[in-house]
Design a protein around this motif. Structure first.
Motif, short mmCIF file in Angstrom:
data_model
loop_
_atom_site.label_atom_id
_atom_site.label_comp_id
_atom_site.label_asym_id
_atom_site.label_seq_id
_atom_site.Cartn_x
_atom_site.Cartn_y
_atom_site.Cartn_z
N LYS A 225 80.36 40.68 30.69
CA LYS A 225 79.58 39.43 30.72
C LYS A 225 80.41 38.32 31.39
O LYS A 225 79.93 37.60 32.26
CB LYS A 225 79.23 39.03 29.28
N SER A 226 81.70 38.25 31.01
CA SER A 226 82.55 37.19 31.57
C SER A 226 82.72 37.38 33.08
O SER A 226 82.68 36.41 33.84
CB SER A 226 83.92 37.20 30.91
N GLN A 227 82.89 38.68 33.50
CA GLN A 227 83.06 38.93 34.94
C GLN A 227 81.79 38.56 35.69
O GLN A 227 81.84 37.93 36.75
CB GLN A 227 83.38 40.40 35.18
N PHE A 228 80.63 38.90 35.08
CA PHE A 228 79.35 38.58 35.71
C PHE A 228 79.20 37.06 35.84
O PHE A 228 78.88 36.54 36.92
CB PHE A 228 78.21 39.15 34.87
N LEU A 229 79.51 36.34 34.73
CA LEU A 229 79.34 34.89 34.75
C LEU A 229 80.26 34.25 35.78
O LEU A 229 79.86 33.35 36.52
CB LEU A 229 79.66 34.31 33.37
N SER A 230 81.50 34.76 35.83
CA SER A 230 82.42 34.11 36.76
C SER A 230 82.01 34.39 38.21
O SER A 230 82.06 33.51 39.06
CB SER A 230 83.85 34.51 36.43
N ALA A 231 81.50 35.62 38.48
CA ALA A 231 81.04 35.93 39.84
C ALA A 231 79.82 35.07 40.18
O ALA A 231 79.73 34.48 41.26
CB ALA A 231 80.69 37.41 39.94
N MET A 232 78.89 34.97 39.21
CA MET A 232 77.67 34.20 39.44
C MET A 232 77.97 32.73 39.68
O MET A 232 77.37 32.07 40.53
CB MET A 232 76.75 34.30 38.21
N ASP A 281 84.72 27.94 33.43
CA ASP A 281 85.94 27.80 32.61
C ASP A 281 85.89 28.68 31.38
O ASP A 281 86.85 29.38 31.05
CB ASP A 281 86.10 26.33 32.15
N LEU A 282 84.74 28.65 30.67
CA LEU A 282 84.60 29.45 29.44
C LEU A 282 84.75 30.93 29.76
O LEU A 282 85.43 31.67 29.05
CB LEU A 282 83.23 29.23 28.82
N ALA A 283 84.10 31.37 30.86
CA ALA A 283 84.15 32.78 31.23
C ALA A 283 85.59 33.17 31.56
O ALA A 283 86.05 34.24 31.15
CB ALA A 283 83.26 33.03 32.44
N ARG A 284 86.30 32.27 32.24
CA ARG A 284 87.70 32.57 32.59
C ARG A 284 88.55 32.71 31.33
O ARG A 284 89.37 33.61 31.22
CB ARG A 284 88.27 31.42 33.44
N ILE A 285 88.33 31.79 30.37
CA ILE A 285 89.12 31.85 29.12
C ILE A 285 88.83 33.15 28.40
O ILE A 285 89.73 33.86 27.97
CB ILE A 285 88.81 30.64 28.20
N GLU A 286 87.52 33.49 28.29
CA GLU A 286 87.16 34.70 27.53
C GLU A 286 87.66 35.96 28.23
O GLU A 286 87.97 36.95 27.58
CB GLU A 286 85.66 34.75 27.28
N ALA A 287 87.75 35.93 29.54
CA ALA A 287 88.26 37.11 30.26
C ALA A 287 89.78 37.08 30.31
O ALA A 287 90.40 37.97 30.89
CB ALA A 287 87.69 37.12 31.68
N PRO A 395 79.55 27.74 21.80
CA PRO A 395 78.94 27.45 23.10
C PRO A 395 77.43 27.23 22.98
O PRO A 395 76.77 27.86 22.16
CB PRO A 395 79.23 28.70 23.93
N PHE A 396 76.91 26.36 23.79
CA PHE A 396 75.48 26.04 23.91
C PHE A 396 74.84 25.54 22.62
O PHE A 396 73.66 25.72 22.40
CB PHE A 396 74.69 27.27 24.42
N GLY A 410 76.15 21.45 25.91
CA GLY A 410 76.52 22.17 24.67
C GLY A 410 77.75 23.06 24.88
O GLY A 410 78.02 23.94 24.08
N LEU A 411 78.48 22.80 25.97
CA LEU A 411 79.65 23.65 26.25
C LEU A 411 80.98 22.91 26.12
O LEU A 411 82.04 23.52 25.97
CB LEU A 411 79.56 24.19 27.69
N GLY A 412 80.89 21.55 26.15
CA GLY A 412 82.12 20.74 26.19
C GLY A 412 83.05 21.02 25.03
O GLY A 412 84.25 21.31 25.22
N LEU A 413 82.52 21.00 23.79
CA LEU A 413 83.40 21.18 22.62
C LEU A 413 83.88 22.62 22.49
O LEU A 413 84.98 22.87 22.01
CB LEU A 413 82.69 20.74 21.34
#
Ligand code: ADP
Length: 446
Positions: A225-232, A281-287, A395-396, A410-413
């Motif tokens: 999911k993280s790879q998909f989000l970061s690519a997208m 950013d979130l996807a990068r952290i999670e990956a 998140p969200f 809904g992602l800032g915090l």
């Protein structure tokens, strides 16, 4: 037993058992000539019953027929036997009452005892309980384990450290799992053997295996999911930047009647870009693909930069920002710390009352890892109910009561939480609904 205590008494007074009464009658009448060795009881003059071995024989002494009774007191031997029998029965009852399989070996690895549960676990034939043939028993156990050397390895450990306790989990060849513990058996401070205790833990191991599989599956789904989000996110940013760039050009050069529409397109585009940045950013952290450059950071500098960047937003909501930050140095990534402060100050301005204020303060604090600096961002805004504190950092999640016209992703915090965690700090919130909120970030001091 003193001889005198028997003197002057008839045999029937001394020998009180019923069969003895018949026996002495037979002796008296001459039907019986005596007995070589017989266990029985006799009663002393004081009424005490003693266990004896007696011999009765007819003899001619001094020309007269006599009956000679010889007794040997075996009461003490009997008491010792009784005690031993009780201990053996207690031991057998204890061995059988446990749900574990127990095996007792001496220091030469010879079988001393085992219980029925042990025999059941290893499928031992009943005759082994009587023969106690160590070679046959060990061959059975060896064959039961999935790893052929498991039993000999376990014995070797016991032999090397006979006085210590060992615990291990081993697989059986038939798919079951066993926990075993090995404890020393001591007598007067001397180790004289070892007690092996086996319990079946197949259900627990299957459960753990299922949990590990589920965790691995969840981890790989999360990574995907993280790879998909970061690519997208990359794919989305490129065309969006083009839209924003051309909108700005048109705002300068376009027709006056289109200005308002172009401004709306630009603002929506900027909002979308902010959202994409945060998702990225979130996807990068999670990956686990975010690089932080942690260094000594002068807090005042970062706070001033964050205030300068949030002032236009605060002005939109008629909010004043005051800072009272000491000359603290923290260990942080300066750009990410600025991003954290921008998020907190923007929220403090967005979720505030008209003409409200935001105050930023700092003080020394202590962290589990050492000394730290606490940075507080306090507002005079709408506040947050305590039951929503946990949701804030998911998140969200936008919590109930948040004015819908206030823009947010809904992602800032969620990002704040993860970035602070990566910087070995902590973040928490205190709030009173209607009165305002205070977000407290604690970072290691530099
Ligand atoms: P958003 O982009 O929606 O502001 P955040 O993750 O920064 O996302 O915040 C999540 C939610 O937490 C917000 O939508 C709001 O409901 C609540 N919130 C955050 N900061 C404050 C604050 N200072 N006062 C009141 N509510 C807040």
């Amino acid at each position: 037993m003193r001889g005198q205590s028997l003197l002057g008494r008839t045999m029937l007074e001394i020998d009180t058992g019923l069969q003895e009464q018949f026996f002495w009658e037979e002796i008296r009448c001459g039907i019986s000539s005596g007995v070589p060795r017989l266990e029985g009881t006799i009663q002393t003059q004081r009424g005490l019953v003693r266990h004896v071995v007696k011999t009765v024989e007819r003899r001619t002494l001094g020309g007269r027929n006599r009956i000679v009774v010889t007794t040997r007191d075996i009461s003490t031997e009997r008491a010792v036997e009784e005690l031993a029998a009780r201990s053996a029965s207690l031991l057998a009852a204890t061995l059988e009452s446990t749900a574990d399989g127990l095996l007792v070996l001496d220091l030469g690895d010879r079988i001393q005892n085992f219980n029925r549960r042990f025999a059941a676990i290893f499928g031992l034939p009943p005759e082994l309980a009587t023969s106690r043939d160590t070679d046959v028993l060990f061959a059975r156990i060896r064959a039961a384990f999935a790893t052929p050397t498991a039993w000999d390895d376990a014995l070797a450990v016991g032999l090397k450290h006979p006085g210590t306790t060992h615990l291990q989990t081993l697989a059986l060849a038939d798919g079951r799992w066993l926990d075993y513990s090995l404890r020393p058996q001591s007598l007067r401070g001397q180790v004289i053997g070892q007690i092996w205790s086996f319990s079946e833990v197949t259900d627990r191991m299957r459960h753990e295996e299922a949990l590990l599989c589920a965790r691995d599956a969840a981890d790989s789904a999360n990574r995907a999911k993280s790879q998909f989000l970061s690519a997208m996110s990359h794919e989305l940013r490129t065309p969006l930047n083009a839209i924003l760039g051309f909108t700005q050009l048109l705002e300068f050069d376009g027709l006056p009647q289109q200005k308002e529409s172009l401004q709306t397109i630009r603002q929506a585009g900027e909002h979308l870009l902010a959202l994409i940045d945060e998702v990225l950013d979130l996807a990068r952290i999670e990956a686990g693909r975010i690089d932080l450059h942690i260094q000594q950071v002068q807090l005042t500098d970062v706070v001033q930069e964050a205030i300068a960047l949030t002032r236009p937003l605060a002005a939109q909501y008629d909010i004043t920002i005051q800072a009272n930050v000491g000359s603290h140095v923290v260990m942080a990534d300066p750009l990410r710390l600025r991003q954290i402060l921008i998020n907190l100050i923007s929220n403090a301005a967005k979720y505030n009352h008209r003409n409200g204020s935001v105050a930023i303060r700092s003080r020394a604090c202590s962290l589990a890892t050492g000394t730290g600096v606490a940075i507080e961002v306090a507002d005079t805004g709408i506040g947050i109910a305590e039951e929503d504190f946990d949701k804030l950092f998911q998140p969200f999640s936008r919590i109930g009561g948040t004015p819908s016209q206030v823009e947010g992703t809904g992602l800032g915090l969620a990002l704040v939480w993860r970035l602070i965690e990566l910087m070995r700090g902590k973040v928490r919130v205190e709030s009173v609904v209607g009165d305002g909120s205070r977000f407290i970030v604690e970072l290691p001091s530099g």
